[in-house]
Structure formats: structure tokens, C-alpha cells
Scaffold this active site. Structure first.
Site, PDB file in Angstrom:
ATOM      1  N   ARG A  82       0.785  -1.260   0.000  1.00 26.86           N
ATOM      2  CA  ARG A  82       0.000   0.000   0.000  1.00 26.86           C
ATOM      3  C   ARG A  82       0.800   1.285   0.000  1.00 26.86           C
ATOM      4  NH1 ARG A  82      -4.026  -2.915  -1.884  1.00 26.86           N
ATOM      5  NH2 ARG A  82      -5.327  -3.944  -0.333  1.00 26.86           N
ATOM      6  N   ASP A 170      -1.885  -6.762 -11.227  1.00 26.24           N
ATOM      7  CA  ASP A 170      -2.763  -7.401 -10.240  1.00 26.24           C
ATOM      8  C   ASP A 170      -3.827  -6.446  -9.684  1.00 26.24           C
ATOM      9  OD1 ASP A 170      -3.523  -9.675  -8.593  1.00 26.24           O
ATOM     10  OD2 ASP A 170      -2.971  -8.342  -6.951  1.00 26.24           O
ATOM     11  N   HIS A 197      -3.518 -11.481 -13.268  1.00 26.42           N
ATOM     12  CA  HIS A 197      -4.740 -11.543 -12.461  1.00 26.42           C
ATOM     13  C   HIS A 197      -5.828 -11.931 -13.470  1.00 26.42           C
ATOM     14  CE1 HIS A 197      -7.772  -9.583  -9.579  1.00 26.42           C
ATOM     15  NE2 HIS A 197      -8.466  -9.753 -10.695  1.00 26.42           N
ATOM     16  N   HIS A 250      -3.066 -16.087  -7.708  1.00 30.59           N
ATOM     17  CA  HIS A 250      -4.211 -16.599  -6.934  1.00 30.59           C
ATOM     18  C   HIS A 250      -5.230 -17.444  -7.723  1.00 30.59           C
ATOM     19  CE1 HIS A 250      -5.740 -12.906  -8.675  1.00 30.59           C
ATOM     20  NE2 HIS A 250      -5.264 -12.124  -7.734  1.00 30.59           N
ATOM     21  N   ASP A 323      -1.338 -13.120  -0.994  1.00 31.03           N
ATOM     22  CA  ASP A 323      -2.242 -12.048  -1.455  1.00 31.03           C
ATOM     23  C   ASP A 323      -2.674 -11.189  -0.260  1.00 31.03           C
ATOM     24  OD1 ASP A 323      -3.695 -10.358  -3.008  1.00 31.03           O
ATOM     25  OD2 ASP A 323      -5.235 -11.807  -3.576  1.00 31.03           O
TER      26      ASP A 323
HETATM   27  C1  NCD Z   1      -6.479  -6.843  -3.976  1.00 30.38           C
HETATM   28  C2  NCD Z   1      -6.152  -5.566  -3.221  1.00 30.38           C
HETATM   29  O1  NCD Z   1      -6.816  -5.253  -2.237  1.00 30.38           O
HETATM   30  O2  NCD Z   1      -5.203  -4.877  -3.622  1.00 30.38           O
HETATM   31  N1  NCD Z   1      -7.638  -7.443  -3.400  1.00 30.38           N
HETATM   32  C3  NCD Z   1      -7.928  -8.765  -3.387  1.00 30.38           C
HETATM   33  O3  NCD Z   1      -9.026  -9.137  -2.998  1.00 30.38           O
HETATM   34  N2  NCD Z   1      -7.063  -9.653  -3.798  1.00 30.38           N
HETATM   35  C4  NCD Z   1      -6.634  -6.484  -5.411  1.00 30.38           C
HETATM   36  C5  NCD Z   1      -7.495  -7.404  -6.200  1.00 30.38           C
HETATM   37  O4  NCD Z   1      -6.960  -8.437  -6.672  1.00 30.38           O
HETATM   38  O5  NCD Z   1      -8.657  -7.077  -6.378  1.00 30.38           O
END
Ligand code: NCD
Length: 449
Positions: A82, A170, A197, A250, A323
Site C-alpha cells: 500500500r 494485479d 490476475h 491466486h 495475497d
Molecule cells: C487486492 C487488493 O486489495 O489490492 N484485493 C484482493 O481481494 N485480492 C486487489 C485485487 O486483486 O482485487
């Protein structure tokens, strides 16, 4: 700082050397001096322990490891840290601390930050700041397309030169076949894997969860399996044509597993990862509308979960990736349709995976391989090894000790996990990165017991 660490009487497990994979194998001592493992073997630490007066000294630290597992340092191919832009959910410092507490010596950071990591400048900033923080090492993943918009390819040579180990959009799929073809060709020029993705967004408009009996019952718009499968099928065809390195993020469906298995049997250069949550949970977890269970791709059905477990066990799926997707209450304490997808994962991976070992679903050797050598190979990092002369990047785990998942015990800034309040078994005790202690439960304020 100690000049030597001695792990006494541990079960050292390194499937790449067939070490410790038999639960009856004799306990060993592992001696670390400086950055390097200098000795491994039964009683290999006796001399240095004796020289230190028997119980350690300012120079030598002894870690009594009876019953513990000593593993090569864990590597996560898929974490959302983030930074830059959403530091209220996670930043480099908290993300790396969570990684170290989860036993990870190396994590790869997805580029869906604000702004997107699609440039040399952001990649360099991440590498520089992570090095300054120290501990767990960060390996940026650059975007495939500018702004992750699926149109214009990024300057992958620059990204690689700045330290990116792979490219991925992703969070978004590279949907256009022409862009995907060129992206595969371009990434392979720089010998970088492309991480997809897989989601045909036209099939998932407004989707809240897996499309099936549960979504029908809850009256929620579904994300059908085929939205993943059609992209994986197309991508395998393009990977074969371009001979590029394709890695599926994933994987969540039994159909995608079947396609990957067939592609591998024909020698196509494809690899795949699975998350702990897709190995453990199904769409039934959403029956209570728990937004912590809203993830992308969605939790699926028993048949998918079983196919994923089988594929991980037989090597069709190469590795486990968390993830780790931290979100704050601003994105999660909402009605399901407004909540952001994602759950945290770094600090829960080891206990959740050891749970599957306890149940006999996976062997310990397979889990260790899927978290160490296999991800290293995919992104071209040196494979961590328990070997004399190897870099001392190690994870010490007490497989018996249980702890209750609670916000105070997690180092990540976010708490979005359906495992909160649950008692899990298996605790990371220490993480060592190139001989330096990145996490030590005994020195930790929030000792997880
Ligand atoms: C991911 C995120 O929050 O960055 N979220 C997730 O559920 N894996 C991005 C995404 O793949 O939507």
C-alpha cells in the site's frame, strides 16, 4: 549483536536437499556465524556452546529449539504493501514487520499503489526505503501497463533495472489479447515473469462473490468461474506462442487448475500460485455477509477447494502466496456490496498451512518447498537453503504452540481477516535475514501466547 547464533536440537527441513523431511529424522544444531550458516548436524553446535561457557555469551546466542522447525526463509510472491498512497492501510514499515512476524524473509510487492508502480522512480523509491528499514527484503513488482489501464506497456527495462522482479497488473486483468501478447514478448526480452490476475471483467460486472447456489440464496451478483477460466485458457495459448514466462496469480477454480495441468504436461512455461484462504474457505463463509470474506478472486466451492489442494500437492500449482491485501474499516465496515475485496495474510500463512499438514492434506516438505524454493525460482531470487556455506536466511517455527488471532497480536495495520478470534496452532519464533534477526518472538512486546 551476537557474532554467532546456535539453534540447538531443531528439526531442520529443507526439501531441496531432502533434509528433515522425515519426521523421525534426528534433531540437529544449526550454527550461524555472521551472514552464513557454518555448521549443520547432530551436535554440530557443541563446541561453540561449550566455548561460550555452556549457556551463551555476549558473542554467542543459544536458541533452544527442541520440537521446533527450522526452515529456509519464506518468500511471498504476492503482497500488497500500500505504499505509496494508502499508508493508512499499510506502509513499508508495518508491511515488512508483518512479513517478518509471519516468517517471510522476502516479499514481492504488487504495484496497485497510488500512484501505480509503473515507473523506475517508484520502484527505486520502494527499494531504497525498504533497505533503509531493514529486516525482511522487499522486491517490487512493476505494472505491465501504464496506470494498470491495460493499454500501453510500461518501460519494463527500467523497472527491471531499478529492482523489479516481475510485472503484473494485479487487481486488474490484462484483458486485451493484443496487449497481452506484446506484454509477454516484452517481459520475456528482460527475462521477467508476467503475473496475470485472470478475470474477464466483462463477466464480473458488479460481482460480490462466487456465482453459485450461495450467491443466489443471498441475492448477490456472482463472479462465475468461467471469468477466470477463459482468461487462463487464452493466456496459456499466448504463452505457448510467445514462449514467455507466465505466472498465474491466486488461482481459484478447478477449471483453471485443469488448464494449467494440461499446459504443464505439454511443456509450456506456466506457473501458478494459490492463497491460504482459497485452500481453506468456501463461499459458504459469506452466508453471514462477512466483508472480511470478500476477496478477489472470490472464495469458491468445495470442488474448487479440493482441486486446489490436490494441485498444490502434486505440483501443478507451484507455490503458496498470501495475497496479503490490507484494508481499513473505511473499506470493510460497510455493506458487502460497498466493501473492498481483500484479506490480510502474512502473519497467518504458517499456522494455516501447518493446519493442512496436521490434517494430512499436504506434506510438510511440499508446504516448505511451495514457500521457499518454488517462489524463488519463479522470480529469479537465490533459492534459500539450509546448507553449510549458504546465506543464513531462516525461519524458526514452533509447530505446537497455539495463539489466538487478535488485532493486538498482528503487526499489520489492518485487521481484515475472518480468522480474528480463532485459535491457531504454529507460531513463528524467529526470522533471520542474511544473519540479522528481523523478528524474534522472545524480544517482541506483543508475544503472541
Ligand atoms: C487486492 C487488493 O486489495 O489490492 N484485493 C484482493 O481481494 N485480492 C486487489 C485485487 O486483486 O482485487
Amino acid at each position: 549483536m551476537h557474532e554467532a547464533l546456535v539453534f540447538r536440537g531443531v528439526r531442520a527441513v529443507d526439501p531441496s536437499r531432502d533434509l528433515g523431511t522425515d519426521p523421525r529424522s534426528a534433531p540437529v544444531d544449526v550454527v550461524v556465524e555472521g551472514k552464513v550458516i557454518t555448521r549443520i548436524g547432530p551436535h554440530a553446535g557443541d563446541a561453540i556452546v561449550k566455548a561460550s561457557g555452556g549457556s551463551g555469551s555476549a558473542r554467542v546466542r543459544i536458541i533452544e529449539g527442541a520440537g521446533s522447525l527450522l526452515l529456509p526463509g519464506l518468500i511471498d510472491l504476492h503482497a500488497h504493501v500500500r505504499e505509496p498512497g494508502q499508508e493508512y492501510k499499510e506502509d513499508l514499515r508495518s508491511g515488512l514487520a508483518a512479513a517478518a512476524a509471519g516468517g517471510f524473509t522476502d516479499i514481492c510487492a504488487m504495484p496497485n499503489t497510488r500512484p501505480v508502480n509503473d515507473t523506475r522512480a517508484i520502484t527505486e523509491m520502494l527499494v531504497y526505503k525498504a533497505r533503509a528499514i531493514g529486516g525482511t527484503r522487499l522486491h517490487p513488482i512493476g505494472a505491465i501497463t501504464v496506470g494498470q489501464k491495460g493499454e500501453t506497456l510500461t518501460e519494463m527495462a527500467d523497472l527491471k533495472d531499478a529492482g523489479a522482479v516481475a510485472v503484473s497488473d494485479d487487481g486488474y486483468c490484462v484483458t486485451r489479447s493484443d496487449v497481452m501478447r506484446r506484454a509477454l514478448e516484452y517481459a520475456s526480452t528482460f527475462d521477467m515473469p508476467l503475473i496475470q490476475h485472470a478475470e474477464d471483467h466483462a463477466l464480473t460486472v458488479d460481482a460480490q462473490m462466487h456465482e453459485g447456489a450461495v450467491s443466489t440464496r443471498l441475492g448477490l451478483r456472482g463472479w462465475p468461474r468461467v471469468a477466470e477460466d477463459v482468461i487462463v485458457a487464452r493466456d496459456v495459448i499466448l504463452a505457448e506462442y510467445t514462449r514467455a514466462r507466465y505466472h498465474l496469480a491466486h488461482v481459484s477454480t478447478l477449471g483453471a487448475v485443469r488448464i494449467i495441468r494440461e499446459a504443464k504436461s505439454r511443456g509450456i512455461n506456466v506457473t501458478a500460485e494459490v492463497t491460504p484462504h482459497h485452500l481453506l474457505l468456501t463461499d459458504a463463509a459469506l452466508l453471514g455477509y462477512d466483508t472480511a470474506c470478500k476477496v478477489n478472486p472470490p472464495l469458491r466451492e468445495d470442488a474448487d477447494l479440493l482441486a486446489l489442494r490436490e494441485a498444490l500437492a502434486d505440483g501443478t500449482i507451484d507455490c503458496i502466496a498470501t495475497d496479503h491485501a490490507p484494508h481499513s474499516p473505511l473499506e470493510k465496515d460497510l455493506e458487502l456490496s460497498a466493501a473492498a475485496p481483500g484479506m490480510i495474510g502474512l502473519e497467518l500463512c504458517i499456522p494455516l498451512m501447518l493446519g493442512l499438514v496436521d490434517k494430512g492434506v499436504l506434506s510438510l516438505a511440499r508446504v516448505v518447498d511451495a514457500l521457499t524454493r518454488s517462489p524463488a525460482r519463479i522470480v529469479g531470487l537465490p533459492p534459500p537453503q539450509l546448507r553449510e556455506g549458504a546465506e543464513a536466511s531462516l525461519t524458526l517455527v514452533d509447530p505446537i504452540r497455539s495463539w489466538t488471532v487478535s488485532p493486538e497480536r498482528l503487526r499489520t495495520k489492518s485487521k481484515n481477516t475472518p480468522f480474528l478470534g480463532q485459535t491457531v496452532r504454529g507460531m513463528v519464533m524467529m526470522t533471520l535475514v542474511a544473519g540479522v534477526i528481523a523478528f524474534d518472538v522472545t524480544a517482541d512486546k506483543a508475544d503472541k501466547t
